[in-house]
Design a protein around this motif. Structure first.
Motif, mmCIF file in Angstrom:
data_model
loop_
_atom_site.group_PDB
_atom_site.id
_atom_site.type_symbol
_atom_site.label_atom_id
_atom_site.label_comp_id
_atom_site.label_asym_id
_atom_site.label_seq_id
_atom_site.Cartn_x
_atom_site.Cartn_y
_atom_site.Cartn_z
ATOM 1 N N TYR A 1 -45.581 32.008 -25.803
ATOM 2 C CA TYR A 1 -45.371 33.298 -25.150
ATOM 3 C C TYR A 1 -44.149 34.008 -25.744
ATOM 4 N N PRO A 2 -44.200 34.379 -27.023
ATOM 5 C CA PRO A 2 -43.026 34.951 -27.685
ATOM 6 C C PRO A 2 -42.572 36.295 -27.115
ATOM 7 N N LYS A 3 -43.446 37.007 -26.455
ATOM 8 C CA LYS A 3 -43.058 38.295 -25.865
ATOM 9 C C LYS A 3 -42.445 38.128 -24.478
ATOM 10 N N GLN A 4 -42.512 36.918 -23.924
ATOM 11 C CA GLN A 4 -41.983 36.682 -22.584
ATOM 12 C C GLN A 4 -40.723 35.824 -22.560
ATOM 13 N N ILE A 5 -40.463 35.062 -23.626
ATOM 14 C CA ILE A 5 -39.317 34.145 -23.638
ATOM 15 C C ILE A 5 -38.540 34.298 -24.948
ATOM 16 N N LYS A 6 -37.231 34.451 -24.800
ATOM 17 C CA LYS A 6 -36.336 34.498 -25.962
ATOM 18 C C LYS A 6 -35.342 33.350 -25.822
ATOM 19 N N LEU A 7 -35.181 32.557 -26.880
ATOM 20 C CA LEU A 7 -34.251 31.427 -26.878
ATOM 21 C C LEU A 7 -33.048 31.717 -27.754
ATOM 22 N N ASN A 8 -31.878 31.316 -27.263
ATOM 23 C CA ASN A 8 -30.633 31.392 -28.030
ATOM 24 C C ASN A 8 -29.968 30.025 -27.969
ATOM 25 N N PHE A 9 -29.348 29.638 -29.057
ATOM 26 C CA PHE A 9 -28.634 28.362 -29.116
ATOM 27 C C PHE A 9 -27.153 28.670 -29.357
ATOM 28 N N LEU A 10 -26.295 28.191 -28.432
ATOM 29 C CA LEU A 10 -24.877 28.529 -28.474
ATOM 30 C C LEU A 10 -24.003 27.289 -28.329
ATOM 31 N N GLU A 11 -22.806 27.381 -28.879
ATOM 32 C CA GLU A 11 -21.825 26.311 -28.731
ATOM 33 C C GLU A 11 -20.955 26.619 -27.517
ATOM 34 N N VAL A 12 -20.686 25.617 -26.704
ATOM 35 C CA VAL A 12 -19.852 25.804 -25.526
ATOM 36 C C VAL A 12 -18.559 25.038 -25.707
ATOM 37 N N HIS A 13 -17.466 25.630 -25.307
ATOM 38 C CA HIS A 13 -16.148 24.983 -25.400
ATOM 39 C C HIS A 13 -15.875 24.232 -24.115
ATOM 40 N N GLN A 14 -15.547 22.951 -24.245
ATOM 41 C CA GLN A 14 -15.287 22.134 -23.037
ATOM 42 C C GLN A 14 -13.932 21.501 -23.111
#
Length: 107
Positions: free
Chosen positions: A94-107
């Protein structure tokens, strides 16, 4: 559109949490919202209630965020990797309904 951000621990490829927001907004596509929502609730509940991992959790209509405490990352890794795979496959379908992003989080 549903936007999913998958977080990774700083300087590694270890999953550290996620944030999902939005709705598909399309009649007949509520199954996509339900699939994403169900997967996210299962991941969040498994991490916090079954594994007992400390996490910063925030939930409201059309929004969920789960950020795992640094010490809990190894314990929750398989659950978060499973969620990533599930969301990637839904986004492929479902490419028109879901967008994925991959991010780094600082902990």
């Amino acid at each position: 559109m549903i936007t999913a951000e998958l977080y990774f621990a700083q300087g590694s490829d270890d999953p550290a949490g996620f944030r999902v927001s939005g709705h598909t907004g399309t009649s007949g596509q509520s199954v996509v919202c339900a699939a994403v929502s169900s997967a996210c609730y299962m991941a969040a509940n498994t991490i916090t209630e079954i594994l007992g991992v400390d996490a910063d959790v925030s939930v409201c209509d059309g929004y969920m965020s789960v950020i795992v405490d640094g010490d809990g990352i190894p314990k929750s890794k398989a659950i978060l990797e499973g969620l990533r795979l599930h969301l990637e496959q839904l986004a492929d379908q479902y490419p028109k309904q879901i967008k994925l992003n991959f991010l780094e989080v600082h902990q």
